[in-house]
Each structure stands twice: as structure tokens, then as C-alpha cells.
Design an enzyme around this catalytic site. Sequence first.
Site, PDB file in Angstrom:
ATOM      1  N   LYS A 151     -17.402  -8.383 -22.074  1.00  0.00           N
ATOM      2  CA  LYS A 151     -17.660  -7.031 -22.106  1.00  0.00           C
ATOM      3  C   LYS A 151     -17.990  -6.743 -20.362  1.00  0.00           C
ATOM      4  O   LYS A 151     -18.487  -7.477 -19.745  1.00  0.00           O
ATOM      5  CB  LYS A 151     -18.829  -6.540 -22.793  1.00  0.00           C
ATOM      6  CG  LYS A 151     -20.100  -7.734 -22.590  1.00  0.00           C
ATOM      7  CD  LYS A 151     -21.050  -7.698 -21.670  1.00  0.00           C
ATOM      8  CE  LYS A 151     -21.327  -6.567 -20.754  1.00  0.00           C
ATOM      9  NZ  LYS A 151     -22.305  -7.091 -19.557  1.00  0.00           N
TER      10      LYS A 151
ATOM     11  N   TYR B   2     -24.412  -2.438 -24.214  1.00  0.00           N
ATOM     12  CA  TYR B   2     -25.293  -2.899 -25.373  1.00  0.00           C
ATOM     13  C   TYR B   2     -26.013  -1.742 -26.047  1.00  0.00           C
ATOM     14  O   TYR B   2     -26.275  -1.791 -27.407  1.00  0.00           O
ATOM     15  CB  TYR B   2     -26.464  -3.987 -24.722  1.00  0.00           C
ATOM     16  CG  TYR B   2     -25.855  -5.192 -24.243  1.00  0.00           C
ATOM     17  CD1 TYR B   2     -25.330  -5.933 -25.427  1.00  0.00           C
ATOM     18  CD2 TYR B   2     -25.578  -5.542 -22.874  1.00  0.00           C
ATOM     19  CE1 TYR B   2     -24.807  -7.377 -24.883  1.00  0.00           C
ATOM     20  CE2 TYR B   2     -25.173  -6.792 -22.607  1.00  0.00           C
ATOM     21  CZ  TYR B   2     -24.760  -7.486 -23.618  1.00  0.00           C
ATOM     22  OH  TYR B   2     -24.165  -8.602 -23.108  1.00  0.00           O
TER      23      TYR B   2
HETATM   24  P1  NAD Z   1     -20.656 -14.165 -11.755  1.00  0.00           P
HETATM   25  O1  NAD Z   1     -20.596 -13.384 -10.513  1.00  0.00           O
HETATM   26  O2  NAD Z   1     -21.388 -15.378 -12.149  1.00  0.00           O
HETATM   27  O3  NAD Z   1     -19.290 -14.969 -12.082  1.00  0.00           O
HETATM   28  C1  NAD Z   1     -17.905 -14.451 -11.586  1.00  0.00           C
HETATM   29  C2  NAD Z   1     -16.762 -15.196 -11.567  1.00  0.00           C
HETATM   30  O4  NAD Z   1     -15.663 -14.380 -11.105  1.00  0.00           O
HETATM   31  C3  NAD Z   1     -16.976 -16.350 -10.492  1.00  0.00           C
HETATM   32  O5  NAD Z   1     -16.737 -17.437 -10.820  1.00  0.00           O
HETATM   33  C4  NAD Z   1     -16.268 -15.886  -9.316  1.00  0.00           C
HETATM   34  O6  NAD Z   1     -15.764 -16.991  -8.345  1.00  0.00           O
HETATM   35  C5  NAD Z   1     -15.292 -15.103  -9.946  1.00  0.00           C
HETATM   36  N1  NAD Z   1     -14.452 -14.187  -9.100  1.00  0.00           N
HETATM   37  C6  NAD Z   1     -13.107 -14.159  -9.036  1.00  0.00           C
HETATM   38  N2  NAD Z   1     -12.981 -13.114  -7.892  1.00  0.00           N
HETATM   39  C7  NAD Z   1     -13.975 -12.703  -7.815  1.00  0.00           C
HETATM   40  C8  NAD Z   1     -14.369 -11.575  -6.675  1.00  0.00           C
HETATM   41  N3  NAD Z   1     -13.409 -10.929  -6.282  1.00  0.00           N
HETATM   42  N4  NAD Z   1     -15.596 -11.218  -6.638  1.00  0.00           N
HETATM   43  C9  NAD Z   1     -16.463 -11.874  -7.475  1.00  0.00           C
HETATM   44  N5  NAD Z   1     -16.276 -12.920  -8.213  1.00  0.00           N
HETATM   45  C10 NAD Z   1     -14.914 -13.508  -8.258  1.00  0.00           C
HETATM   46  O7  NAD Z   1     -20.572 -13.145 -13.043  1.00  0.00           O
HETATM   47  P2  NAD Z   1     -20.850 -13.394 -14.606  1.00  0.00           P
HETATM   48  O8  NAD Z   1     -22.358 -12.893 -14.895  1.00  0.00           O
HETATM   49  O9  NAD Z   1     -20.256 -14.894 -14.955  1.00  0.00           O
HETATM   50  O10 NAD Z   1     -19.941 -12.377 -15.197  1.00  0.00           O
HETATM   51  C11 NAD Z   1     -18.546 -12.391 -15.433  1.00  0.00           C
HETATM   52  C12 NAD Z   1     -17.958 -11.310 -16.758  1.00  0.00           C
HETATM   53  O11 NAD Z   1     -18.879 -11.842 -17.644  1.00  0.00           O
HETATM   54  C13 NAD Z   1     -18.548 -10.053 -16.453  1.00  0.00           C
HETATM   55  O12 NAD Z   1     -17.539  -9.111 -17.023  1.00  0.00           O
HETATM   56  C14 NAD Z   1     -19.664  -9.797 -17.045  1.00  0.00           C
HETATM   57  O13 NAD Z   1     -19.968  -8.343 -17.698  1.00  0.00           O
HETATM   58  C15 NAD Z   1     -19.530 -10.783 -18.416  1.00  0.00           C
HETATM   59  N6  NAD Z   1     -20.993 -11.157 -18.867  1.00  0.00           N
HETATM   60  C16 NAD Z   1     -20.897 -11.029 -20.143  1.00  0.00           C
HETATM   61  C17 NAD Z   1     -22.220 -11.603 -20.827  1.00  0.00           C
HETATM   62  C18 NAD Z   1     -22.487 -11.353 -22.293  1.00  0.00           C
HETATM   63  O14 NAD Z   1     -23.677 -11.761 -22.539  1.00  0.00           O
HETATM   64  N7  NAD Z   1     -21.483 -11.198 -23.031  1.00  0.00           N
HETATM   65  C19 NAD Z   1     -23.167 -12.003 -19.831  1.00  0.00           C
HETATM   66  C20 NAD Z   1     -22.818 -12.478 -18.367  1.00  0.00           C
HETATM   67  C21 NAD Z   1     -21.743 -11.788 -17.914  1.00  0.00           C
END
Ligand code: NAD
Length: 378
Positions: free
Chosen positions: A138, A224
Site C-alpha cells: 500500500k 488506513y
Molecule cells: P524503505 O525506505 O525502508 O525501503 C525501500 C526499499 O526500496 C529499500 O530497500 C530501497 O533500497 C529500495 N529502493 C529502490 N529504489 C529506491 C529509490 N529510488 N529510493 C528509495 N528506495 C529505493 O521503505 P519501507 O518502509 O520498506 O516501504 C516500502 C513500501 O512498503 C512502501 O510502499 C510503503 O508504503 C509500504 N509499507 C507498508 C507497510 C504496511 O504496514 N503495510 C508498512 C511499511 C511500509
Amino acid sequence: MKNLTRRDFSLTLGKGLIATSLLGSSNLACATEVGNQKKKLGVALVGLGSYSTYQLAPALLDTEHCYLAGIVTGTPEKESIWKDKYAIPHSNIYNYANFDSIINNADIDIIYVVLPNSMHADFCIRAAKAGKHVICEKPMAVSVAECDAIIDACKKANVKLSVGYRMQSDPYTNEVKKFVRERTFGEVHFVSSDAGYISQGNPDQWRLNRELSGGGALMNMGVYSIQTSIYGAGGNPISVTAQEFSTRPEYFKETDETITAQFEFVNGAVAQMFTSHNANGNRLKCHCANGWFELDPAHSYGPISGRTSNGNVISFSHQSQQALQMDDFAKHILLGNPNIAPGEMGKRDMIIVEAIYKSIAEGGKKQNLDLGEMGIVS
Ligand code: NAD
């Protein structure tokens, strides 16, 4: 798929039958037919950031019907760390450039896209073209058009699609849905729904970068509030009116900080939602004809907590929401159980997101919504 290694899998599937179910069969008798091998679906995580690292990968150790089979990462240093920690064969490790060759990997049944929001559509469409079932985090994408493109690609490839809406698998959420459906406290008249946190640190993080995030608090936490407003009221809204506020414009240069919105429902009920990257909020309260019920917290990783106007506490033993969510999707694929977070639900929420931004751009003008039953799964 691979043999079970961690927990007993209640289903035992013959090889031909698995192939049938993976091609979209919803035949329960088929999937439960006994073969000698016990099987789980192989999941590949795309993007090994914090959500994959601290939530999804550990949850995959607790799932009954799937396991972590592969990874896709743009950071070479992560490869050996994940390979050792989760016993992932070298042949199941991909980067963004060679990702499409995953089409040839029979270990991978589901591709789970966990990248910044603006990258979801590209990777989900490529996953579908590789013939893999898709879970998209999401918000599903950064526009309704992108949601449509993901849904079309999955339909064309005859693969299943779901959105990473873990709360749809959470027992507290399902208890709330039951109260609403069964009118335990009478008809719902007013819903109040908050989802926010105080964003700190690097102002260059992708969540504050419009190109990568597609928007601010509304895209990230607002979905949410939208979801709780809908299951709190028991249906889709017929209109929305929205407002935007900011107390730290120097930090939130490109993306929205705080948004409030009001939804109208067909029976005259109202929901007030709040989302922010600059204030904490984690609550759902439903005021009904004969009482109220609330979850507070309502959508964190758990344990969730709930109570009702008759003095009862809503309580369930804690389970990983992510494990429940991935198992629900695996059961949809294997058994034809309902898809409880389908692509249409992600698309519906993006229609609402776009309507909220439009209302704000038009100075708070009411936007009518024509959603019918889109995204409603009973
Ligand atoms: P994060 O920043 O911790 O991780 C992002 C990942 O994408 C990293 O591994 C990074 O290296 C990679 N990436 C690739 N290209 C990138 C770029 N151009 N810029 C930045 N990062 C890049 O983020 P996250 O918290 O893991 O979130 C990732 C996804 O998961 C998002 O869509 C977020 O909304 C979703 N999410 C959902 C929940 C949930 O409860 N369902 C919780 C957290 C995150």
C-alpha cells in the site's frame, strides 16, 4: 514451491493439482486432494527496506502456506546477508536489472513488491508478465491509472493480485466489521478515524519526495483512515470533502503534512478522517444508534486494543498480521478462498485519494463518488 520445513501444512497437494490451482482454479476439492508431498508457495520480496526486513521476512517464518523463496534487491551487500539468514539459494537472488528472468524460476509463486510507491506499478506489471501472483504494498500505486494498469496486467497474465492491506486479515478489524454488519450496537451514525505519526530525520527521504511517494501523509497513512472509515461505516462513501494543513512547511516541501476529510454515506452517516506526518493518530471509533465501539490502537502492527460502550474489551491473542495476510492470499490462490484485499480495493482507495486531493485543490469543494460496491469484500 518447496517441501514444508517449518510447520505442518494442513493441505497436501499433488503436483498436477498445484499447477491447476496456480493457473487460477478455485476448486477446493482439487487443492485438498492428497498427494505425498506437502507444499508451500514460494514468495520473493522485491525491495529489502525496513518493512521487508523487520516485518515481512520474519512473518514468512510464521506463515503456514508460504515461505521466503527469493529476494530482489538493488543493493549487492544485502544479497549475502539475506542468503545466509534465510537460506535462500543463489539462483533465487535477483537485482532490478535481471528481475524479469524470474519468469524461469519455478520456486517463485508470488512476487511481493515492497518498493517506494511510484515503483509499485512497474514491478507489479513485470511480475505479472513473469507469470507470478502479485502482492503490491500500500498504497497500491500513485494514481488510479496505474492501479488500472496493474489490474489489467494481472488479468491478462491470469495471475492473482492483492494489496498489502494487513489490517484486512486482522481479527480486531474483522470483529469491527461484524459489529457493523450485524448492527450489534445499532446502525452506525458517525465514524472517527485517525492515522498519523510525526515524521523525523532526513528531509530527503523518499516518503517526502513527491516523485517517489506520489504524495505525503494521505498516500502513506491516509489509506488506513480511508479503510477504517469504510469498514467502520459498512460501505463506500458517496462523497468526500477535504482540507489540508501544515505547521512545518519548511520540512514538508513537496508532500502533504496533515489532511482531514469528511465522507458521506448513502444512509446519511458521516466519517471524519484525519491523517498526518506531523501528529500521532491511531484510532477508530464508531458511534451507533445504541452505543459505540472503538479500536485504539487501530492499525499498528499489534497488539491492537478495543472496547465497547457495554463495558466489554475486544481482545484476541496476538498473531502476526503480515503472516495472516500472506496466508490469506496463499489460501486464495490454493483453495479459491475470497481475495480479501483485491486490486479493486486498492484502486477504490486511490480514487478516494485523488478525490481528496481534488477537493483540497478546489478549496474544499465536495466531490461526489460513484464507487458502488467497488472493493467491498464481505
Ligand atoms: P524503505 O525506505 O525502508 O525501503 C525501500 C526499499 O526500496 C529499500 O530497500 C530501497 O533500497 C529500495 N529502493 C529502490 N529504489 C529506491 C529509490 N529510488 N529510493 C528509495 N528506495 C529505493 O521503505 P519501507 O518502509 O520498506 O516501504 C516500502 C513500501 O512498503 C512502501 O510502499 C510503503 O508504503 C509500504 N509499507 C507498508 C507497510 C504496511 O504496514 N503495510 C508498512 C511499511 C511500509
